[in-house]
Design a protein around this motif. Sequence first.
Motif, PDB file in Angstrom:
ATOM      1  N   ASN A 178       0.811  -1.324  -0.010  1.00  0.00           N
ATOM      2  CA  ASN A 178      -0.096  -0.155   0.006  1.00  0.00           C
ATOM      3  C   ASN A 178       0.907   1.149  -0.014  1.00  0.00           C
ATOM      4  O   ASN A 178       2.120   1.182   0.557  1.00  0.00           O
ATOM      5  CB  ASN A 178      -1.008  -0.185   1.235  1.00  0.00           C
ATOM      6  N   ALA A 190      -2.216  14.369   5.813  1.00  0.00           N
ATOM      7  CA  ALA A 190      -2.896  13.014   6.514  1.00  0.00           C
ATOM      8  C   ALA A 190      -2.647  11.818   5.650  1.00  0.00           C
ATOM      9  O   ALA A 190      -2.991  12.050   4.443  1.00  0.00           O
ATOM     10  CB  ALA A 190      -4.336  13.142   7.037  1.00  0.00           C
ATOM     11  N   ALA A 226      -3.571   8.788   3.677  1.00  0.00           N
ATOM     12  CA  ALA A 226      -4.640   8.259   3.013  1.00  0.00           C
ATOM     13  C   ALA A 226      -5.249   7.057   3.963  1.00  0.00           C
ATOM     14  O   ALA A 226      -4.302   6.193   3.958  1.00  0.00           O
ATOM     15  CB  ALA A 226      -4.888   7.820   1.674  1.00  0.00           C
ATOM     16  N   LYS A 227      -6.433   6.938   4.451  1.00  0.00           N
ATOM     17  CA  LYS A 227      -6.789   5.481   5.138  1.00  0.00           C
ATOM     18  C   LYS A 227      -7.307   4.555   4.143  1.00  0.00           C
ATOM     19  O   LYS A 227      -8.003   4.786   3.202  1.00  0.00           O
ATOM     20  CB  LYS A 227      -8.152   5.908   5.894  1.00  0.00           C
ATOM     21  N   THR A 228      -6.580   3.484   4.425  1.00  0.00           N
ATOM     22  CA  THR A 228      -6.961   2.267   3.668  1.00  0.00           C
ATOM     23  C   THR A 228      -8.024   1.232   4.153  1.00  0.00           C
ATOM     24  O   THR A 228      -7.672   1.245   5.525  1.00  0.00           O
ATOM     25  CB  THR A 228      -5.546   1.690   3.234  1.00  0.00           C
ATOM     26  N   VAL A 229      -8.836   0.704   3.631  1.00  0.00           N
ATOM     27  CA  VAL A 229      -9.914  -0.075   4.103  1.00  0.00           C
ATOM     28  C   VAL A 229     -10.043  -1.292   3.455  1.00  0.00           C
ATOM     29  O   VAL A 229      -9.962  -1.369   2.091  1.00  0.00           O
ATOM     30  CB  VAL A 229     -11.347   0.939   3.819  1.00  0.00           C
ATOM     31  N   HIS A 273      -8.119  -4.205  -0.575  1.00  0.00           N
ATOM     32  CA  HIS A 273      -7.787  -2.983   0.154  1.00  0.00           C
ATOM     33  C   HIS A 273      -8.153  -1.848  -0.822  1.00  0.00           C
ATOM     34  O   HIS A 273      -7.561  -1.967  -1.837  1.00  0.00           O
ATOM     35  CB  HIS A 273      -6.505  -3.006   0.743  1.00  0.00           C
ATOM     36  N   GLN A 300      -8.736   2.611  -1.209  1.00  0.00           N
ATOM     37  CA  GLN A 300      -8.742   4.175  -0.317  1.00  0.00           C
ATOM     38  C   GLN A 300      -9.306   5.218  -1.217  1.00  0.00           C
ATOM     39  O   GLN A 300      -9.541   4.721  -2.426  1.00  0.00           O
ATOM     40  CB  GLN A 300      -7.169   4.347  -0.026  1.00  0.00           C
TER      41      GLN A 300
END
Length: 169
Positions: free
Chosen positions: A18, A70, A72-75, A83, A85
Amino acid sequence: GIQPGDVIVTYDSKPVYNVGQLPPMVGNTVPGTHASVGILHHGVAETKNVLVTALPKSMDEQNSSTQPAAPAKTVKISRMDIHVQNLTPDIEKQLDVHHGVVVVGVSEGPAAEAGLMPGMIIQQINQQDVRNVSELAHIVAGLPKDQPIPMLVRQGKASIYVVITLAKK
């Protein structure tokens, strides 16, 4: 030799799963060192040899005076085994897309079987637009199992439909 849209998959022979992994890997490399970078360029695997250099002093000072971005938020979308984002402004501008989510990791499972790869952008699933990761998660949670579901994905500047079949509910 690395172009916009290329997906970095290894750095110095270590896998990159990621986007959050790469900056520390590069940051821990001594300036002046050569490193091999494995990329996907238009879906074709290539290896590039890069020279790691220090950040120019003027850029370094400029960056220290601003707030860091910030990460990046990985989901993880479990039913798809991927995964993702949210899109960043850079990706939106580079690919001229205005909605979707970026695939940053693919495990063995439905998404891999459908041909999804890191760097692709999921724009629709089951004919519903996807604007962010929470919307994708919500749509996928309501999808039936064991039925083919159309998905519109973007790879580079090309959009294609793929079919995904979700086994878990």
